[in-house]
Write a protein that holds these residues in place. Structure first.
Motif, short mmCIF file in Angstrom:
data_model
loop_
_atom_site.label_atom_id
_atom_site.label_comp_id
_atom_site.label_asym_id
_atom_site.label_seq_id
_atom_site.Cartn_x
_atom_site.Cartn_y
_atom_site.Cartn_z
N LEU A 28 11.77 52.44 32.24
CA LEU A 28 10.60 51.57 32.36
C LEU A 28 10.29 50.85 31.05
O LEU A 28 9.95 49.67 31.04
N THR A 29 10.43 51.57 29.95
CA THR A 29 10.22 50.94 28.64
C THR A 29 11.30 49.90 28.37
O THR A 29 11.01 48.84 27.84
N THR A 30 12.53 50.20 28.76
CA THR A 30 13.62 49.25 28.58
C THR A 30 13.36 47.96 29.35
O THR A 30 13.52 46.86 28.82
N VAL A 31 12.92 48.09 30.61
CA VAL A 31 12.61 46.92 31.43
C VAL A 31 11.42 46.17 30.84
O VAL A 31 11.43 44.93 30.76
N ALA A 32 10.39 46.89 30.41
CA ALA A 32 9.21 46.25 29.82
C ALA A 32 9.57 45.49 28.54
O ALA A 32 9.10 44.37 28.33
N ILE A 33 10.42 46.09 27.71
CA ILE A 33 10.87 45.41 26.50
C ILE A 33 11.63 44.14 26.87
O ILE A 33 11.43 43.09 26.26
N GLY A 34 12.48 44.23 27.86
CA GLY A 34 13.25 43.06 28.29
C GLY A 34 12.39 41.95 28.84
O GLY A 34 12.57 40.77 28.51
N ILE A 35 11.42 42.29 29.69
CA ILE A 35 10.54 41.28 30.27
C ILE A 35 9.68 40.63 29.18
O ILE A 35 9.55 39.41 29.12
N ALA A 36 9.11 41.45 28.30
CA ALA A 36 8.30 40.91 27.21
C ALA A 36 9.16 40.04 26.29
O ALA A 36 8.73 38.97 25.85
N GLY A 37 10.37 40.49 26.02
CA GLY A 37 11.28 39.71 25.19
C GLY A 37 11.64 38.39 25.83
O GLY A 37 11.74 37.36 25.15
N ALA A 38 11.82 38.39 27.15
CA ALA A 38 12.12 37.15 27.85
C ALA A 38 10.96 36.17 27.77
O ALA A 38 11.15 34.97 27.57
N LEU A 39 9.74 36.68 27.89
CA LEU A 39 8.57 35.81 27.79
C LEU A 39 8.43 35.24 26.38
O LEU A 39 8.23 34.04 26.20
N VAL A 40 8.53 36.10 25.37
CA VAL A 40 8.42 35.64 23.98
C VAL A 40 9.56 34.69 23.65
O VAL A 40 9.34 33.62 23.07
N GLY A 41 10.77 35.06 24.02
CA GLY A 41 11.92 34.20 23.76
C GLY A 41 11.81 32.86 24.45
O GLY A 41 12.17 31.82 23.89
N GLY A 42 11.30 32.84 25.67
CA GLY A 42 11.12 31.60 26.40
C GLY A 42 10.11 30.68 25.72
O GLY A 42 10.33 29.47 25.62
N ILE A 43 9.03 31.26 25.24
CA ILE A 43 8.01 30.46 24.54
C ILE A 43 8.57 29.91 23.24
O ILE A 43 8.40 28.73 22.92
N VAL A 44 9.26 30.75 22.48
CA VAL A 44 9.83 30.30 21.21
C VAL A 44 10.88 29.22 21.45
O VAL A 44 10.92 28.20 20.75
N LEU A 45 11.72 29.42 22.45
CA LEU A 45 12.76 28.43 22.76
C LEU A 45 12.14 27.10 23.20
O LEU A 45 12.58 26.03 22.79
N GLN A 46 11.10 27.17 24.01
CA GLN A 46 10.42 25.96 24.46
C GLN A 46 9.80 25.22 23.27
O GLN A 46 9.89 24.00 23.17
N PHE A 47 9.20 25.94 22.34
CA PHE A 47 8.62 25.33 21.14
C PHE A 47 9.70 24.72 20.27
O PHE A 47 9.56 23.60 19.78
N ALA A 48 10.81 25.43 20.09
CA ALA A 48 11.91 24.92 19.26
C ALA A 48 12.51 23.65 19.87
O ALA A 48 12.81 22.70 19.15
N LEU A 49 12.66 23.62 21.19
CA LEU A 49 13.20 22.43 21.83
C LEU A 49 12.24 21.25 21.72
O LEU A 49 12.67 20.10 21.59
N ALA A 50 10.94 21.53 21.75
CA ALA A 50 9.96 20.45 21.58
C ALA A 50 10.05 19.87 20.18
O ALA A 50 10.03 18.65 20.00
N ILE A 51 10.18 20.72 19.18
CA ILE A 51 10.30 20.25 17.79
C ILE A 51 11.62 19.49 17.62
O ILE A 51 11.65 18.42 17.02
N LEU A 52 12.70 20.03 18.16
CA LEU A 52 13.98 19.34 18.05
C LEU A 52 13.96 18.01 18.80
O LEU A 52 14.62 17.06 18.39
N GLY A 53 13.20 17.95 19.89
CA GLY A 53 13.09 16.71 20.62
C GLY A 53 12.43 15.62 19.80
O GLY A 53 12.83 14.47 19.82
N ILE A 54 11.41 16.01 19.03
CA ILE A 54 10.72 15.05 18.18
C ILE A 54 11.64 14.55 17.08
O ILE A 54 11.74 13.35 16.83
N PHE A 55 12.33 15.47 16.45
CA PHE A 55 13.21 15.10 15.35
C PHE A 55 14.59 14.63 15.84
O PHE A 55 15.36 14.10 15.05
N GLY A 56 14.88 14.86 17.10
CA GLY A 56 16.17 14.44 17.64
C GLY A 56 16.37 12.94 17.55
O GLY A 56 17.46 12.47 17.23
N GLY A 57 15.31 12.19 17.82
CA GLY A 57 15.40 10.74 17.71
C GLY A 57 15.66 10.30 16.28
O GLY A 57 16.46 9.40 16.02
#
Length: 82
Positions: A28-57
């Protein structure tokens, strides 16, 4: 379906993360760590892509300008010297 998919991906991610970090926890802890990690990783990745999108041009414009300068120096400026 998306909740089941999140749990499966979370379980796999949690399993890999706990093995890479060499910690022993229950399933249960393993699954919880994975789900929380997926949420945090998704937010960080979305933020990084937004920043790269701005500077991509800007990066694309600089690379394009460098290419044009190189072409001009190679073909136009060289022919003027002859």
């Amino acid at each position: 379906m998306s909740v089941v998919f999140l749990v499966i991906i979370g379980a796999a991610a949690g399993f890999l993360a706990t093995r890479l970090m060499r910690i022993e926890v229950d399933i249960l802890t393993t699954v919880a760590i994975g789900i929380a990690g997926a949420l945090v990783g998704g937010i960080v990745l979305q933020f990084a892509l937004a920043i790269l999108g701005i500077f991509g041009g800007l990066i694309g414009a600089v690379l394009g300008a460098l290419l044009l300068i190189w072409l001009w120096q190679t073909y136009v400026a060289r022919n003027k010297k002859r």
